[in-house]
Design an enzyme around this catalytic site. Structure first.
Site, PDB file in Angstrom:
ATOM      1  N   HIS A  55       4.706  -8.231   4.275  1.00 48.88           N
ATOM      2  CA  HIS A  55       4.154  -6.947   3.837  1.00 48.88           C
ATOM      3  C   HIS A  55       4.477  -5.882   4.884  1.00 48.88           C
ATOM      4  O   HIS A  55       4.920  -4.796   4.556  1.00 48.88           O
ATOM      5  CB  HIS A  55       2.646  -7.056   3.623  1.00 48.88           C
ATOM      6  CG  HIS A  55       2.036  -5.821   3.040  1.00 48.88           C
ATOM      7  ND1 HIS A  55       0.724  -5.749   2.638  1.00 48.88           N
ATOM      8  CD2 HIS A  55       2.550  -4.592   2.796  1.00 48.88           C
ATOM      9  CE1 HIS A  55       0.470  -4.535   2.158  1.00 48.88           C
ATOM     10  NE2 HIS A  55       1.557  -3.813   2.256  1.00 48.88           N
ATOM     11  N   GLU A 106       7.423   1.522   5.149  1.00 44.95           N
ATOM     12  CA  GLU A 106       6.834   0.724   6.226  1.00 44.95           C
ATOM     13  C   GLU A 106       7.326   1.199   7.595  1.00 44.95           C
ATOM     14  O   GLU A 106       6.560   1.237   8.557  1.00 44.95           O
ATOM     15  CB  GLU A 106       7.150  -0.759   6.018  1.00 44.95           C
ATOM     16  CG  GLU A 106       6.399  -1.396   4.857  1.00 44.95           C
ATOM     17  CD  GLU A 106       4.896  -1.424   5.083  1.00 44.95           C
ATOM     18  OE1 GLU A 106       4.463  -1.825   6.181  1.00 44.95           O
ATOM     19  OE2 GLU A 106       4.146  -1.038   4.162  1.00 44.95           O
ATOM     20  N   LYS A 109       5.696   4.851   8.251  1.00 44.55           N
ATOM     21  CA  LYS A 109       4.245   4.837   8.436  1.00 44.55           C
ATOM     22  C   LYS A 109       3.820   3.997   9.636  1.00 44.55           C
ATOM     23  O   LYS A 109       2.918   4.384  10.390  1.00 44.55           O
ATOM     24  CB  LYS A 109       3.558   4.320   7.173  1.00 44.55           C
ATOM     25  CG  LYS A 109       2.038   4.362   7.252  1.00 44.55           C
ATOM     26  CD  LYS A 109       1.399   3.904   5.944  1.00 44.55           C
ATOM     27  CE  LYS A 109      -0.121   3.949   6.043  1.00 44.55           C
ATOM     28  NZ  LYS A 109      -0.773   3.489   4.783  1.00 44.55           N
ATOM     29  N   HIS A 110       4.458   2.848   9.813  1.00 44.54           N
ATOM     30  CA  HIS A 110       3.995   1.898  10.831  1.00 44.54           C
ATOM     31  C   HIS A 110       4.997   1.679  11.970  1.00 44.54           C
ATOM     32  O   HIS A 110       4.655   1.798  13.143  1.00 44.54           O
ATOM     33  CB  HIS A 110       3.674   0.554  10.177  1.00 44.54           C
ATOM     34  CG  HIS A 110       2.621   0.607   9.129  1.00 44.54           C
ATOM     35  ND1 HIS A 110       1.296   0.810   9.423  1.00 44.54           N
ATOM     36  CD2 HIS A 110       2.705   0.492   7.768  1.00 44.54           C
ATOM     37  CE1 HIS A 110       0.589   0.814   8.295  1.00 44.54           C
ATOM     38  NE2 HIS A 110       1.422   0.628   7.278  1.00 44.54           N
TER      39      HIS A 110
END
Length: 222
Positions: A55, A106, A109-110
């Site tokens: 994820h 991903e 954002k991260h």
């Protein structure tokens, strides 16, 4: 003149400090495709596999909000060569034709918040591939080694946790469940590591009993 120099110096320090985002540890979260498709209102366009796939890898904090959408320090775009591996270990479960959108999200954002451990976009995805394959942090394989297979049986929370601990230096994972009707399914498992990404730690912040993602002590379907 001295005052002007001092003001400029302080301004530079403030700019540098404001562009540096702190984090305490990493969450490496994997989702069980079948349960994700079963528990989500969004329909999966492709038949889900009975596998845990990535994820995301998320820089996180012990206290306070986690960093998000940070300034990018070094620009090195994701290499196409990596995408063949990412398609296998990190698909967009809902629509595999949109894998690139999922990976981009991903990263922005991260992954962008993982500096200096994560140096750039390409390094972010290389790190995830290494963790999942080379470092054997593949949750499906860890469970399989403990004779816990995705056969739809109902499991005890402790059995799942102990199996993961055996593959993670006896450190506690974070489990996410989802209730659908009378059935509670195992949806995600998170492994946590220190901010270097090299050493497992106990995952903080488990889901509370009042959370819809809380895992009960028994009867967890996997």
């Amino acid at each position: 003149m001295v005052h002007v120099v001092m003001m400029v110096f302080l301004l530079i320090v403030l700019i540098l400090c404001s562009s540096t985002v702190g984090y305490d540890y990493f969450q490496f979260t994997q989702q069980y495709q079948l349960a994700v498709c079963n528990s989500n209102r969004t329909l999966c366009k492709d038949p889900p596999d009975k596998l845990f796939t990535v994820h995301g890898l998320w820089p996180s904090n012990m206290v306070g909000p986690d960093p998000s959408k940070c300034p990018i320090k070094n620009i090195r775009k994701r290499e196409k060569l990596l995408e063949h591996q990412l398609e296998i270990i990190w698909p967009n479960v809902f629509d595999r034709t949109k894998n690139n959108l999922f990976w981009d999200k991903e990263w922005m954002k991260h992954g962008s918040c993982g500096y200096p451990t994560i140096d750039n976009e390409n390094h972010y995805f290389e790190t995830v591939i290494k963790m999942y394959i080379s470092k054997k942090q593949n949750v499906s394989r860890i469970l399989s080694k403990a004779k816990i297979e995705p056969d739809g049986k109902k499991r005890a929370l402790l059995d799942i946790e102990n199996a993961i601990r055996n593959g993670a230096d006896n450190k506690k994972p974070k489990l996410k469940c989802q209730k659908k009707g009378t059935t509670t399914e195992l949806v995600e498992i998170t492994l946590c590591s220190d901010k270097s990404g090299e050493h497992f730690i106990d995952c903080p912040h488990p889901f509370e009993p009042i959370s819809p993602h809380y895992c009960p002590t028994n009867n967890i379907k996997y």
